[in-house]
Design an enzyme around this catalytic site. Structure first.
Site, short mmCIF file in Angstrom:
data_model
loop_
_atom_site.label_atom_id
_atom_site.label_comp_id
_atom_site.label_asym_id
_atom_site.label_seq_id
_atom_site.Cartn_x
_atom_site.Cartn_y
_atom_site.Cartn_z
N ASP A 12 0.86 -1.18 0.00
CA ASP A 12 0.00 0.00 0.00
C ASP A 12 0.90 1.23 0.00
O ASP A 12 1.71 1.41 0.91
CB ASP A 12 -0.90 -0.01 1.24
CG ASP A 12 -1.99 1.05 1.19
OD1 ASP A 12 -2.26 1.56 0.09
OD2 ASP A 12 -2.56 1.35 2.25
N ASP A 127 -3.12 2.61 -6.09
CA ASP A 127 -2.09 2.73 -5.06
C ASP A 127 -1.88 1.47 -4.23
O ASP A 127 -1.17 1.53 -3.21
CB ASP A 127 -2.41 3.90 -4.12
CG ASP A 127 -3.74 3.72 -3.39
OD1 ASP A 127 -4.51 2.81 -3.76
OD2 ASP A 127 -4.00 4.50 -2.46
N GLU A 128 -2.45 0.34 -4.62
CA GLU A 128 -2.23 -0.87 -3.83
C GLU A 128 -2.29 -2.12 -4.71
O GLU A 128 -3.00 -2.16 -5.72
CB GLU A 128 -3.25 -0.99 -2.70
CG GLU A 128 -4.69 -1.13 -3.15
CD GLU A 128 -5.64 -1.39 -2.00
OE1 GLU A 128 -5.32 -2.21 -1.11
OE2 GLU A 128 -6.72 -0.76 -1.98
#
Length: 383
Positions: A12, A127-128
């Site tokens: 993350d 974003d992850e």
């Protein structure tokens, strides 16, 4: 594959949008910064090269926060919070507009860096990602450190990683030592590391479920693991109570999905409090718009258009309702998705309060040569 032999990582990026902006404006490091403003929040460059920034106290409108720096979060400001509410908590916070082109570029860079080390990963958004490290050579902690360094070298940004035997535990662990954290955990560590945590740490337990569990005297994951199965079923139903029991024990058999062909793409959010379709219409409208913006960004990033748009609602009694509409021409833009989502909402009775709202794009295909048509406007909901 024996379950406890798997090595599943959840990576993350730390306060991703805000961190990308701090690369552009390093003078803001250490300050409370909120991302989510419109064009009016664009910094103004002065003659001496410095910038003048907008402040959250000056914001007027119904927008919601996309993300915030950790300094802003310490003041009680968080993602999906209404801007006006956030302004009361952190009036002096810096307000910046979103810049999806920059975020997409950084997303590509960090995922390419990971793929060079561990090619089997599941893309969970800008974003992850989940990464399958099971067959990647190297000691687990050293391997995760190598991935973290590769991401930093490629982007200048930090990330947090949790490595455990499954996705559920790794999602929890990536959040334990933020920012720039690394947590490696096995099943034997669950009683000491996971059970003392609040039940809200489990992805899938929202504010309303947390309140209901608290009313039953269940505040921690350990207490949930020890709870009577019949008690949980009486209050949450058979399906959700069974999932709660498994999650509290760290049980999750889901595989990493590495297929490059997406069947659907979705965005959803669980609210901090239950919202009413009429009394909280402005807040719901902003949240729905933000979800559609992010879904449009996901479609663009993955190179798809969609012929079917769906909405998902979870009410305060935990009932889940979904509706979908198949469009005559595919869409990928936020405005088209938003109109389709509102058409779906018209077909749902909204007497009860809502605790979750989601939007999904399915029947995906690469963009064609035919001109995309706008969805006919037949009135609006949450507007």
């Amino acid at each position: 594959m024996v379950e406890d032999q798997r090595r599943i990582a959840h990576l993350d990026m730390d306060a991703f949008y805000a961190s990308v902006e701090l690369l552009r404006y390093p003078e803001l490091r250490g300050l409370p910064v909120v991302i989510g403003g419109g064009r009016d929040a664009q910094p103004v460059r002065q003659a001496d090269g410095s910038h003048t920034f907008s402040r959250l106290r000056d914001y007027v409108g119904r927008g919601v926060i996309t993300t915030a720096t950790y300094e802003a979060r310490a003041l009680g400001v968080g993602s999906a919070m209404g801007m006006m509410k956030a302004a009361k908590l952190a009036p002096d916070a810096i307000l910046l507009p979103v810049n999806f082109d920059a975020y997409r570029q950084m997303s590509r860079l960090f995922k390419n860096a990971v793929a060079a080390i561990a090619p089997d990963f599941e893309d969970r958004g800008i974003d992850e990602i989940y990464i399958d490290l099971t067959h990647v050579a190297g000691e687990t902690r050293e391997l995760a450190q190598r991935i973290k360094q590769a991401v930093r070298d490629a982007t200048g940004l930090s990330c947090s990683i949790g490595v455990t035997p499954n996705k559920l535990l790794s999602k929890i662990c990536s959040d334990l030592e933020k920012p720039d954290g690394l947590t490696v955990l096995g099943y034997d560590d669950i009683p000491a590391r996971i059970w003392p945590l609040g039940v809200r740490k489990i992805n899938g337990i929202g504010p309303k479920a947390t309140e209901k569990l608290a009313a039953l005297g269940i505040a921690t994951i350990g207490q949930l693991a020890a709870a009577d199965a019949g008690l949980l079923q009486d209050h949450f139903g058979a399906h959700y109570s069974a999932w709660l029991a498994d999650a509290a024990r760290g049980i999750d058999h889901r595989a990493i999905s590495t297929s490059s062909e997406s069947k659907s793409i979705s965005r959803e959010t669980t609210f901090e409090r239950d919202l009413h379709a009429r009394q909280d219409r402005g807040t719901l409208s902003s949240i729905l718009t933000t979800l559609c913006d992010r879904l449009a960004d996901d479609l663009k990033r993955k190179g798809y258009v969609s012929r079917t748009i769906s909405i998902k609602l979870r009410f305060d009694d935990f009932q889940i309702v979904s509706r979908n509409v198949t469009l005559p021409q595919p869409v990928a833009d936020a405005a088209g998705i938003l109109q389709a989502a509102r058409e779906c909402l018209k077909r749902v009775p909204l007497q009860r309060r809502l605790r979750l709202l989601g939007v999904r794009a399915s029947t995906l295909e690469p963009p064609g040569t035919a001109a995309q048509m706008a969805v006919p406007r037949q009135g609006e909901l949450f507007a």
